[in-house]
Design an enzyme around this catalytic site. Structure first.
Site, PDB file in Angstrom:
ATOM      1  CG  HIS A   1     -10.970   0.916  -1.164  1.00 48.01           C
ATOM      2  ND1 HIS A   1     -10.146   1.637  -1.975  1.00 48.01           N
ATOM      3  CD2 HIS A   1     -10.375   0.953   0.061  1.00 48.01           C
ATOM      4  CE1 HIS A   1      -9.119   2.111  -1.297  1.00 48.01           C
ATOM      5  NE2 HIS A   1      -9.225   1.704  -0.052  1.00 48.01           N
TER       6      HIS A   1
ATOM      7  CE1 TYR B   1      -5.924   5.217  -2.367  1.00 50.18           C
ATOM      8  CE2 TYR B   1      -4.383   4.802  -0.586  1.00 50.18           C
ATOM      9  CZ  TYR B   1      -5.617   4.590  -1.183  1.00 50.18           C
ATOM     10  OH  TYR B   1      -6.531   3.766  -0.586  1.00 50.18           O
TER      11      TYR B   1
ATOM     12  CE  LYS C   1      -7.032  -2.587  -4.218  1.00 49.11           C
ATOM     13  NZ  LYS C   1      -7.700  -1.611  -3.370  1.00 49.11           N
TER      14      LYS C   1
ATOM     15  NE  ARG D   1     -11.092   0.188   4.401  1.00 49.62           N
ATOM     16  CZ  ARG D   1     -10.928   0.112   5.716  1.00 49.62           C
ATOM     17  NH1 ARG D   1     -11.569  -0.818   6.386  1.00 49.62           N
ATOM     18  NH2 ARG D   1     -10.143   0.956   6.351  1.00 49.62           N
TER      19      ARG D   1
ATOM     20  CB  SER E   1      -0.889   0.017   1.248  1.00 42.37           C
ATOM     21  OG  SER E   1      -1.435   1.308   1.442  1.00 42.37           O
TER      22      SER E   1
ATOM     23  CB  THR F   1      -6.162   2.924  -5.454  1.00 45.56           C
ATOM     24  OG1 THR F   1      -5.354   1.817  -5.037  1.00 45.56           O
ATOM     25  CG2 THR F   1      -7.527   2.842  -4.805  1.00 45.56           C
TER      26      THR F   1
HETATM   27  C1  LIG Z   1      -7.911  -1.637   6.617  1.00 46.36           C
HETATM   28  C2  LIG Z   1      -7.866  -1.536   5.133  1.00 46.36           C
HETATM   29  C3  LIG Z   1      -6.954  -0.670   4.526  1.00 46.36           C
HETATM   30  C4  LIG Z   1      -6.903  -0.558   3.157  1.00 46.36           C
HETATM   31  N1  LIG Z   1      -5.985   0.252   2.589  1.00 46.36           N
HETATM   32  C5  LIG Z   1      -5.920   0.310   1.248  1.00 46.36           C
HETATM   33  C6  LIG Z   1      -4.934   1.097   0.629  1.00 46.36           C
HETATM   34  O1  LIG Z   1      -4.129   1.706   1.294  1.00 46.36           O
HETATM   35  N2  LIG Z   1      -4.910   1.166  -0.724  1.00 46.36           N
HETATM   36  C7  LIG Z   1      -5.821   0.476  -1.486  1.00 46.36           C
HETATM   37  O2  LIG Z   1      -5.773   0.560  -2.705  1.00 46.36           O
HETATM   38  N3  LIG Z   1      -6.721  -0.296  -0.918  1.00 46.36           N
HETATM   39  C8  LIG Z   1      -6.803  -0.398   0.424  1.00 46.36           C
HETATM   40  N4  LIG Z   1      -7.733  -1.196   0.981  1.00 46.36           N
HETATM   41  C9  LIG Z   1      -8.590  -2.006   0.123  1.00 46.36           C
HETATM   42  C10 LIG Z   1      -7.980  -3.374  -0.162  1.00 46.36           C
HETATM   43  O3  LIG Z   1      -6.929  -3.250  -1.082  1.00 46.36           O
HETATM   44  C11 LIG Z   1      -8.980  -4.355  -0.759  1.00 46.36           C
HETATM   45  O4  LIG Z   1      -9.609  -3.752  -1.862  1.00 46.36           O
HETATM   46  C12 LIG Z   1     -10.051  -4.840   0.214  1.00 46.36           C
HETATM   47  O5  LIG Z   1      -9.545  -4.937   1.512  1.00 46.36           O
HETATM   48  C13 LIG Z   1     -10.573  -6.186  -0.227  1.00 46.36           C
HETATM   49  O6  LIG Z   1     -11.635  -6.609   0.587  1.00 46.36           O
HETATM   50  P1  LIG Z   1     -11.442  -7.623   1.814  1.00 46.36           P
HETATM   51  O7  LIG Z   1     -10.889  -6.847   2.944  1.00 46.36           O
HETATM   52  O8  LIG Z   1     -12.851  -8.062   2.071  1.00 46.36           O
HETATM   53  O9  LIG Z   1     -10.547  -8.747   1.363  1.00 46.36           O
HETATM   54  C14 LIG Z   1      -7.789  -1.311   2.367  1.00 46.36           C
HETATM   55  C15 LIG Z   1      -8.686  -2.162   2.972  1.00 46.36           C
HETATM   56  C16 LIG Z   1      -8.723  -2.285   4.337  1.00 46.36           C
HETATM   57  C17 LIG Z   1      -9.715  -3.238   4.949  1.00 46.36           C
END
Ligand SMILES: Cc1cc2nc3c(=O)[nH]c(=O)nc-3n(C[C@H](O)[C@H](O)[C@H](O)COP(=O)(O)O)c2cc1C
Ligand SMILES: Cc1cc2nc3c(=O)[nH]c(=O)nc-3n(C[C@H](O)[C@H](O)[C@H](O)COP(=O)(O)O)c2cc1C
Ligand SMILES: Cc1cc2nc3c(=O)[nH]c(=O)nc-3n(C[C@H](O)[C@H](O)[C@H](O)COP(=O)(O)O)c2cc1C
Ligand SMILES: Cc1cc2nc3c(=O)[nH]c(=O)nc-3n(C[C@H](O)[C@H](O)[C@H](O)COP(=O)(O)O)c2cc1C
Lengths: 378, 378, 378, 378
Positions: free
Chosen positions: A265, A135, A241, A268, A111, A161
């Protein structure tokens, strides 16, 4: 903690234990989805709505999980999605998770918001296949520097992303005014401009610290031209992504993107977007119809080997897991992350054997069906 | 109570707190829907069944929420529906809620059953765009006087509520024999005939006081001719509030109505009618097919910015909120109502950014899809 | 108990209170459905899945609920289904329930298994429209005598229950080995053969007493010829109660049946048959296509005036309620039964006003729609 | 324990009591399904989604449940599926369950993993129709010996389980490291090679003992050629147990299989495969289209006589029950197993009477309909 292996037999077992170990701030940040968490839940439930159609009496004495991502061989099509702040889960941090992934022989996406710099990960983790998640900072020079640094340290692709023009509204983080513990920060900017570091500072009085950081630093004005620009400054393959529609899949292919990551994501960003596995078919079809070469990856809601298998059946080249790695880390650092991947590996292997597939390419569309299709069939 | 803003981050947070602050009589009246509350719940759940389809890599650096209603510019397409008895929620009453709405630069509909007269609201609230909601009294002269008074005080439209020939059956109000606190009354008739005042008097021994009042005073014999008559006595635009079918939308357009409000009265009239967002498409289509100019507004169940956005995507010109304003008032008077609108404004803005729309007119049908459509698609 | 009227405002309120007043044996018998009670629940839920489409601006100042059943005028299309053993609910027994129904000006069907003889009901209850429900005894002479007695006492139709070749399996009754209290019996056989009386005797060691009684006495060999025979011995109109398919509706019409009662015996016979409101359309259509004159009635799961209205919209001539009358009786004898009918009358009247119908014949198919139809419409 | 019969009136009553009597190790093994138990639950819920369409006025005075399986007459189409380790439920063990089944005049399939040898069962249980379930050992000679022994002892068919290349992941068993009590073992190998015996030994440190045993001994390389080989060494009819798709049904018929058992191993192998009753129609259709003679049996989730009836309506020749027999045994040994069959017999008989069928061949497709079909029909 070796005895954990006996009792924690599923990804959800790790989650349950992790929620006991982590503080409420970290739980709020790791666990929550946007707003009412409709999409967060749907990501998982959508897999449970799919029905497998197993084929019998096929030789499944040796099940080979290996495949390639972007031409690199991996021991299995289950890889690690980029998630921020691994050192908040465990001191092993990103070096631990990257090492666990390397030991498992699969791919790791670091990340942008790592608590260990990309150089430190590259220098200190076991050797392995790694991609860098980007990012895009408003300051385009910072972005270019990040790409250069990733190239220099052997990251094999840039994963842009594209679903985070702003940070999604996570009620829990707003209530908590989420901030990092004081000893942690966004490590890639340690020696750079301090306002890129984020660290312990909380946000304004209304937003979580991270939401404020993203609003200040990350560029919400990106358009497809950015992909063209990125292509012009690096030879690394580019992944986009956060695509959920055939319209954007078609655009991505047109702009020469090498990989589409079907992702919301982890539920989220924008609540009530579709589950990723529900969006996968239209993306796969759009790519196929384009006739161009572009891999489709997917993440979101994968908690069982059979979830991964369903995504592969529906046309994904590989799947990525986010939170499960964080639960593994929280329970047992590097080894916990390793164990998570091991559980999924064994579940996938068993699922493939029982569905009648002895290699990834044996998986095909007729092996899955939507539960509702059975309902209207008499 | 400034610190509330930190912890109450959603409309539902305000509802939770309001239910602690209000007495059971007020809760019964504000919260409940007709009979088994199927429609009350469906109004909200129907939004959650819709899936957004976000578009990426669009410049969303400046998201402009402004739009017009009936030609008047508003700062956002989220306005305030008419609800009775604001002073029961907080002493700030209708002057408070009208002021909050004006400060937010959006439209306010004053209920016929306000606890502050339409003159007092006009004279004492901050200047803003306001419409007058009309219940049609059996005594047609009263009705005409109300319209004249609204015209005189600068209300910009007459919103005729057409779904209340009688008051719906609300079990809670019947059990409580709902009545207003003794110090409050229907303020528009303060100096008029006292039997129009309602006030603290309870109804007969079987109905809530309000149901009895409506049965006595409001005309259940209205037909479309009434619209023609109303058109003949005023130049103000006319809105018909409470239409749920394409058949009635077609009638409304034929009778020259300027606005159709798709509404089921917040699930308080006839239980098991469809959720408003489910009825919206057939109304929008009927208006379009008519070729006539008629705005379509909607209310019912909107609790998130993304709910509002979905209604806009499906063709509404603006959305209106009922109960949320009451919860805001109950928690913190005028400021609470203001904060509710602010929460929705920020959620709508973020949702638009994340769906890839930088202005209201960027929202288009392909951005939403029903959840079930994903189920039958493999 | 006059004050009950204030607080018991729905049919379900009466059920709640009745369950407190009745003994477990009576509750088991009255409340339960067959086996897993899928159909029992579905009878009610199916109404909640239907969405009303209300029409506005129609003169609903006078809503007229009156209609006819078999040519007899009734004050409303909500009548009373045959249920056994009213004196177990309250000493007022069948005389009380028949009187309550007569006072309401609607039709009452007396059960074969009444705890008051058909003569006593006719002689002692207020004058009113009454039909006689017939279980066909193996001894055909008994059956003929019952018909003659009903004719003599002014019952206006014979309602043959055709879904009870055997009594359905009701787990609760089997666990309790249900039997009547010692002072009660099947009153129609008081002076007849004692083995037809049933009374307090419990069944064998495995079945409820009633199941054993039915197995011994009631003829499981009935075929359509029985209808021909019945037609040959009486001029009274014949209703067939318990039809759920278009195939049997077509047969019924062919055999000259005057009324089809769409019924699943309140979910008490064969579990997992469809809800009656779900079966109604195919029956109505079959009757229409036959071109013959035959009324369609319905019972099962009606707990709100709007449930009744939906059945009328979908083509029923009248609806019948079973358990609600028993709850009314259990709470307050004759007056309780009266109040139940009054609640439903007022709910139906209000629902008709709000849907835009001022008489029964204004109800038409476009006023209802299945909830799922809204889901697949974008 | 004779009084049990009074109070335990359903299969689920027996389950409830059994769960009180058994130790947690046995409960974990008997009750659980694979992983998240989606299929385990779906097996049962799918029956509840089907709606029966009963036909009335048919002579159901004598309902005849008898039918044939593979040409052998049985007293009813409800038989006993192979389940392992009956002596863990009750000392009566397989001799008890086989005797109960024989007393009921129906068919019993003995598991390869019985705690009593196939000879002991044949020699000591009451005479009855029995089949032998075969797990195919890697050592093909062992397999051949088992077939010979079954032939010699009068088993009338070989039921090859084809869905168990490996044992499914059952979280409960992994957490417990399931192992047999020390006094029990796989009895068929008592005097044979000891490593085939399994017995009390626990597995490795990560898998249940049984999973490890299966992985060591059972052949995951079986293909359709195995069926050809088996046909070449025995004249007994061959059943393939564990088919869920029309594709494999077509293969089975092509390879001359005499019976297809539509089964998902009681939801214990691959989670999220479809419920068996949902898969039945496509299998039945494939067999019919082939024009070849092949019976279709089904197991999984049958807990009511009406469940069995639905499977027969949809084309199954007979149904088989797994866990219910174990619950019966756990409660009351041989007699408990007998009572379970008796409950289902009576429920099936009553259901057939109420649906209007007096013999198995009266059951036909129009008697069942999927619940959702009613939803889209207005
Ligand atoms: C705590 C957390 C932090 C994340 N941080 C990033 C990030 O910094 N950059 C990004 O592209 N995606 C981020 N994501 C998204 C993840 O890359 C991914 O899309 C997602 O966690 C997949 O779903 P899952 O948690 O159900 O496996 C984050 C997700 C979580 C849960
Ligand atoms: C407590 C309350 C009072 C209401 N009073 C009126 C009224 O006086 N006139 C009117 O036209 N609608 C009235 N409504 C209906 C609202 O205008 C609006 O249709 C509804 O509240 C929208 O649903 P929501 O509460 O879910 O936002 C009232 C609604 C509530 C909840
Ligand atoms: C306790 C009880 C007893 C019943 N007795 C009879 C009866 O004797 N004869 C008959 O035809 N139907 C009988 N029924 C069925 C009713 O006539 C009617 O079909 C059913 O109650 C309608 O469903 P509802 O209870 O949901 O209104 C009985 C139902 C109940 C609940
Ligand atoms: C505890 C248990 C043990 C089983 N053992 C075997 C077995 O040894 N061989 C086999 O082919 N199937 C086995 N099965 C599967 C059953 O034959 C059958 O497919 C399944 O139990 C049917 O589902 P039901 O339990 O819902 O009736 C077993 C099932 C259970 C529950």
């Amino acid at each position: 903690m070796a005895q954990l292996g006996n009792r924690l037999v599923t990804v959800n077992d790790y989650e349950t234990l992790a929620l006991k170990k982590l503080g409420s701030n970290a739980i709020g940040y790791y666990k929550s989805g946007a707003e009412d968490e409709i999409t967060l839940r749907d990501n998982m439930e959508a897999y449970q709505r799919l029905r497998l159609r197993p084929r019998i009496l096929r030789d499944v004495g040796d099940v080979d999980l290996s495949t390639t991502v972007l031409g690199h061989r991996v021991s299995m099509p289950i890889c690690v999605a980029p998630t921020a702040f691994h050192r908040m889960a465990h001191p092993d941090g990103e070096i631990g998770s990257a090492t666990a992934t390397a030991r498992q022989g699969t791919a790791f996406i670091l990340s942008s918001l790592s608590t260990t710099s990309l150089e430190d990960v590259a220098d200190n983790a076991d050797a392995g296949l790694r991609f860098y998640q980007l990012y895009v900072y408003k300051d385009r020079k910072i972005t270019e520097q990040l790409v250069r640094r990733a190239e220099r340290k052997g990251y094999k692709a840039i994963v842009v992303t594209v679903d985070t023009a702003f940070l999604g509204k996570r009620d829990a983080d707003q209530r908590d005014l989420f901030a990092l513990p004081p000893n942690l920060g966004i490590a890639n900017f340690q020696e750079l401009k301090s306002d890129k570091k984020f660290s312990g500072a909380s946000g304004n009085d209304k937003d979580s610290g991270l939401a404020a950081y993203i609003a200040n630093q990350i560029d919400p004005r990106l358009t497809w031209d950015f992909i063209a620009w990125l292509r012009s400054i690096t030879k690394l393959p580019i992944a986009a992504k956060g695509i959920l529609t055939h319209e954007d899949a078609t655009m991505a292919v047109k702009y020469g993107v090498d990989v589409i990551v079907v992702s919301n994501h982890g539920g989220r960003q924008l609540d009530t977007v579709s589950a990723t596995i529900d969006a996968l078919p239209e993306v796969v079809q759009a790519v196929r119809q384009s006739g161009k070469k572009c891999e489709v990856w997917i993440d979101g809601g994968i908690r069982r080997g059979s979830d991964a298998m369903k995504a592969l059946i529906l046309g994904a080249q590989a799947v990525f897991i986010g939170r499960p790695i964080l639960w593994g880390m929280a329970c047992n650092g590097q080894q916990g992350a390793y164990d998570i991947l091991q559980i999924l590996r064994e579940e996938l292997k068993l699922s493939m054997a029982l569905v009648g597939a002895s290699k990834v390419s044996d998986l095909e569309p007729s092996m899955v069906k939507n539960a509702v299709e059975y309902l209207s069939r008499l």
